[in-house]
Design an enzyme around this catalytic site. Sequence first.
Site, PDB file in Angstrom:
ATOM      1  N   GLU A 156      10.157   6.140 -21.597  1.00 51.47           N
ATOM      2  CA  GLU A 156       9.824   7.161 -22.588  1.00 51.47           C
ATOM      3  C   GLU A 156      10.055   6.728 -24.033  1.00 51.47           C
ATOM      4  O   GLU A 156       9.565   7.377 -24.951  1.00 51.47           O
ATOM      5  CB  GLU A 156      10.626   8.430 -22.273  1.00 51.47           C
ATOM      6  CG  GLU A 156      10.091   9.089 -21.006  1.00 51.47           C
ATOM      7  CD  GLU A 156      11.031  10.128 -20.438  1.00 51.47           C
ATOM      8  OE1 GLU A 156      12.126   9.721 -19.987  1.00 51.47           O
ATOM      9  OE2 GLU A 156      10.693  11.307 -20.448  1.00 51.47           O
TER      10      GLU A 156
HETATM   11  N1  MCN Z   1      12.383  -1.439 -16.683  1.00 50.64           N
HETATM   12  C1  MCN Z   1      12.710  -2.744 -16.867  1.00 50.64           C
HETATM   13  N2  MCN Z   1      13.785  -3.081 -17.641  1.00 50.64           N
HETATM   14  C2  MCN Z   1      14.501  -2.134 -18.274  1.00 50.64           C
HETATM   15  C3  MCN Z   1      14.147  -0.800 -18.121  1.00 50.64           C
HETATM   16  C4  MCN Z   1      13.097  -0.469 -17.291  1.00 50.64           C
HETATM   17  O1  MCN Z   1      12.023  -3.622 -16.350  1.00 50.64           O
HETATM   18  N3  MCN Z   1      15.533  -2.475 -19.016  1.00 50.64           N
HETATM   19  C5  MCN Z   1      11.237  -1.073 -15.848  1.00 50.64           C
HETATM   20  C6  MCN Z   1      11.635  -0.348 -14.576  1.00 50.64           C
HETATM   21  O2  MCN Z   1      11.888  -1.210 -13.536  1.00 50.64           O
HETATM   22  C7  MCN Z   1      10.422   0.540 -14.329  1.00 50.64           C
HETATM   23  C8  MCN Z   1       9.897   0.837 -15.717  1.00 50.64           C
HETATM   24  O3  MCN Z   1      10.438  -0.171 -16.571  1.00 50.64           O
HETATM   25  O4  MCN Z   1       9.454  -0.153 -13.619  1.00 50.64           O
HETATM   26  C9  MCN Z   1      10.326   2.208 -16.232  1.00 50.64           C
HETATM   27  O5  MCN Z   1      11.672   2.395 -15.940  1.00 50.64           O
HETATM   28  P1  MCN Z   1      12.499   3.679 -16.409  1.00 50.64           P
HETATM   29  O6  MCN Z   1      12.521   3.730 -17.878  1.00 50.64           O
HETATM   30  O7  MCN Z   1      13.757   3.696 -15.666  1.00 50.64           O
HETATM   31  O8  MCN Z   1      11.601   4.915 -15.983  1.00 50.64           O
HETATM   32  P2  MCN Z   1      11.257   5.500 -14.539  1.00 50.64           P
HETATM   33  O9  MCN Z   1      11.060   4.416 -13.554  1.00 50.64           O
HETATM   34  O10 MCN Z   1      12.172   6.607 -14.225  1.00 50.64           O
HETATM   35  O11 MCN Z   1       9.783   6.018 -14.859  1.00 50.64           O
HETATM   36  C10 MCN Z   1       9.525   7.201 -15.481  1.00 50.64           C
HETATM   37  C11 MCN Z   1       9.093   7.104 -16.913  1.00 50.64           C
HETATM   38  C12 MCN Z   1       8.649   8.436 -17.293  1.00 50.64           C
HETATM   39  S1  MCN Z   1       9.829   9.634 -17.316  1.00 50.64           S
HETATM   40  C13 MCN Z   1       7.320   8.723 -17.493  1.00 50.64           C
HETATM   41  S2  MCN Z   1       6.814  10.302 -17.846  1.00 50.64           S
HETATM   42  C14 MCN Z   1       6.355   7.688 -17.403  1.00 50.64           C
HETATM   43  C15 MCN Z   1       6.883   6.357 -17.533  1.00 50.64           C
HETATM   44  O12 MCN Z   1       8.064   6.117 -17.075  1.00 50.64           O
HETATM   45  N4  MCN Z   1       5.131   7.880 -16.892  1.00 50.64           N
HETATM   46  C16 MCN Z   1       4.303   6.797 -16.740  1.00 50.64           C
HETATM   47  N5  MCN Z   1       6.007   5.350 -17.602  1.00 50.64           N
HETATM   48  C17 MCN Z   1       4.742   5.499 -17.139  1.00 50.64           C
HETATM   49  N6  MCN Z   1       3.921   4.446 -17.006  1.00 50.64           N
HETATM   50  C18 MCN Z   1       2.708   4.609 -16.426  1.00 50.64           C
HETATM   51  N7  MCN Z   1       1.911   3.552 -16.304  1.00 50.64           N
HETATM   52  N8  MCN Z   1       2.285   5.805 -15.973  1.00 50.64           N
HETATM   53  C19 MCN Z   1       3.039   6.902 -16.117  1.00 50.64           C
HETATM   54  O13 MCN Z   1       2.614   8.047 -15.639  1.00 50.64           O
END
Ligand code: MCN
Length: 912
Positions: A867
């Site tokens: 986000e």
């Molecule tokens: N990640 C990483 N290194 C980090 C942090 C995160 O490689 N230091 C990677 C994670 O492994 C994950 C991705 O980034 O694959 C996002 O991680 P995270 O921020 O933990 O979020 P969530 O997996 O909980 O995903 C939800 C978040 C939200 S709330 C929305 S809304 C959203 C989003 O991610 N909707 C999306 N990204 C999106 N991306 C796509 N393509 N489509 C959506 O609908």
Amino acid sequence: MEKKNLKVNGMNRTVIADPEASLADVLREQMRLTGTKKGCGMAQCGACSVIMDGKVIRSCATKMRKVENGAEITTIEGIGTPENPHPIQLAWMVHGGAQCGFCAPGFIVSAKGLLDGNSNPTRQDVRDWFQKHRNACRCTGYKPLVDAVMDAARVLRGEMSLETLKFKLPPDGKVWGGKFPRPSALAKVTGTCDFGADLGIKLPPDALRMALVQAKVSHANILSIDTTEAGKMPGVYKVLTHKDVKGKNRITGLITFPTNKGDGWDRPILCDTKVYQYGDAIAVVCADTLDHARAAAEKVKVELEVLPAYMSAPAAMADDAIEIHPGTPNVYFEQRIAKGEDTGPLMEKAAVTVEDEFYVGRQPHLPMEPDVGFAYFDDEGRLTIHSKSIGIHLHHAMICPGLGIEPEKLRLVQNPAGGTFGYKFSPTIEALLGVACMATGRPVFLNFDYHQQITYTGKRSPFFVKLKYGADKDGRIIAMESDWTVDHGPYSEFGDLLTLRGAQFIGAGYGIPNIRGTGRTVCTNHAWGSAFRAYGSPQSEFASEVLMDELAEKIGVDPLELRYRNVYRPGDTTPNGCPPDVYCLPELIDLLRPRYREALEKARQGSTRDCRKGVGISIGIYGCGLDGPDSSEIAVELTPDGVTVFSSWEDHGQGADMGCLATAHEGLRPLRIGPDKIKLVMNDTAITPNSGPAGGSRSQVVTGQAIRVGCEMLVNAMKKPDGTFRTYDEMVAGKIPLRYSGKWTAAACVACDGNAQGNPFPVYMYGVFMAEVDVNVNTGKTQVTGMTCAADVGSIANRLVVDGQMYGGIVQGIGLALSEDFEDLKKHASLIGCGLPYIKDAPDTINILYLETQRPNGPFGAAGVGELPLTSPHAAVINAIRNACGVRITRLPALPEKVLAGVKPTLFTNLR
Ligand code: MCN
Ligand code: FES
Ligand code: FES
């Protein structure tokens, strides 16, 4: 019907089809070539692109009568296969071109069409091509897609070998921190990944198609519903109304705050007494074909007493407004913030004050895949609902009482999802599928068209914000007063939580010692509020970041430097009165500063009389986690072939599979196993533990920690006294358990109290955005020419994923700033109508500068990222418009006419 002989992917095929059917439907439903996706169905997204007789066409808009007998058609299946992918497909994988991957087949087919005719395109040629062919992507920000085409072209010209293009693990075998392509990438780029609609049309032949009878007004009493005529229509199996719902017929909003004046039982599955918003479902027709279901739905007679519709918060708050949910006031929740001293006297004493009012509207999510799902009874008699849910256990709890089914008899499964951006944090069609399956006893399938997707799924809730800063003579903010009103539509679910976000993120990033404010949640008849990426922060931070620029202007300090003076430093606390997890903002500003200076100079030199260039800044912050002691659970099991990780880390398209794999691989590093030995089992309430919803950018942190813990437990169990590890057989022989449950709780977190004081999030993500814009002062049109973000998301699990998250979110922010809205139910009812950014609305220059401050509470130092990129980039764009041409926009979107109206005709006379 017409018989046609076609050459599809090099093979002669005969089809007998309705001349009025679309080529997309015939390819998908009759020929089962489901690699071709159907997104908008209105020729606006390019997901259905195929090559016909050498030309790239949108097959959804091509009727079969226009397809010549003998036509040669190439679909994604004809371009490459999982065993033998085409260089374009490989390039898509290594550049992270497939996030959700729903657009990928259409783009790849389109790119093939381009490269067939031009083997050496420039980046501009590629952008022109995708613009012309209306290939739209909501996830990637387009930049990686152009990168992929350029590399594929190099390979095809023989300038780069396939080996060079392919991803290779580094010599130390480390996955964490690298650019490992996500496990689902190959299936997505070859069209072999079955999304919900693909699985739906391949259900057994007794499956019923569903069509909804939906309200065409926004507020009404229901006087009667007559299904007699509909029930007699051809092919109809059953017509269902609220009377067929076994349970409470309500989706529980799980109200989180006792001070909420509603009871949370306000969203009907099928409307019974009232219509609360346009699109509300009143009846469902289940029939043998979709056409039959739709035709019968037209015959359902609904008698309504139309009531005044309150289409915005101020309208619903008017003294004479009736209660939308009788018995609950339209203003049903209030959240105060009180930090430090009373602000009144401080404002009096402040050397300088600024105040303004702001509005961020009802941003539509616009995923490329419209909502879709199906349901059936599984072999254990469980009602099994497959959908795009990004909170399968949460939704289980939300729909179970409404359906009237025993919890253990309900199973939720997530299909591969073509993007949600948060709208699927709320259940949408799950309960309707459940009702239909329970009432008919047959498998049922419901696929929204794009009009339904836009008009009948949740939206970002508009915020009306009044904000005031009091600062000392150096511009250090000493007091902030805020007032925010949230238009949450008719349904309360998570409305209180969203309102709390105003208290958490208005003014976030700055060590403001004294804050007073009040926010409120208002029930209206416009679209129901659901989560949207960065949930509450784009509304909150738009106000505080634009007002920051107003303060800078008033005291004559550079906006970046003013921020530098105010950002969190040791000793400062967040608006919630707790220390942030790390203090990285000054360093992020230092990282950005040289680029900022350069951009300012470029803008100064490049501006002309007609085209004014400007640069804008904003700070973006968001928490990772659900408020308070958020927790997650996964399981890890040693198998003869390796290790299996069971989790409910739902995938919107962000890369849950990659996150799981990278985190598990890192956790299992002592075992020295390759990533191919780690199997992922994901997102099925019958077999995967409750890892919580994939919202609030929590998964990498909270579920990532659970995975780390589970892996550590397994590694410890396998460890022998000499430091080597037991094999699977040795574990079995030693009767040592093979399966471990990894659990993690953000134990130090405390949910916010009535004054919004607490310690809600274990980890935060931080960014400093810089937008560069051109404003045409004759038309008011703004073009974003460059975006840069200095970002700190902790240690990066996968660089491809994180880059992709940043690019995609930033372009959504550009859309929010300039074009996106869902206000007018007629005008804003298509991708184009809603202002979706196409490739030429996005800059080709998007730079991300990373700082990887290790997070004490994140797995291997990681924060979240999902986000961050949509927290405040729109504020940077709006600040850049002001910098370019002097126009200060405070109500989004900054449509050309709004900018034009603000351009002072005399402003540039000196340049004429
Ligand atoms: N990640 C990483 N290194 C980090 C942090 C995160 O490689 N230091 C990677 C994670 O492994 C994950 C991705 O980034 O694959 C996002 O991680 P995270 O921020 O933990 O979020 P969530 O997996 O909980 O995903 C939800 C978040 C939200 S709330 C929305 S809304 C959203 C989003 O991610 N909707 C999306 N990204 C999106 N991306 C796509 N393509 N489509 C959506 O609908
Ligand atoms: Fe055909 Fe969108 S253009 S589905
Ligand atoms: Fe393009 Fe999701 S990857 S829409």
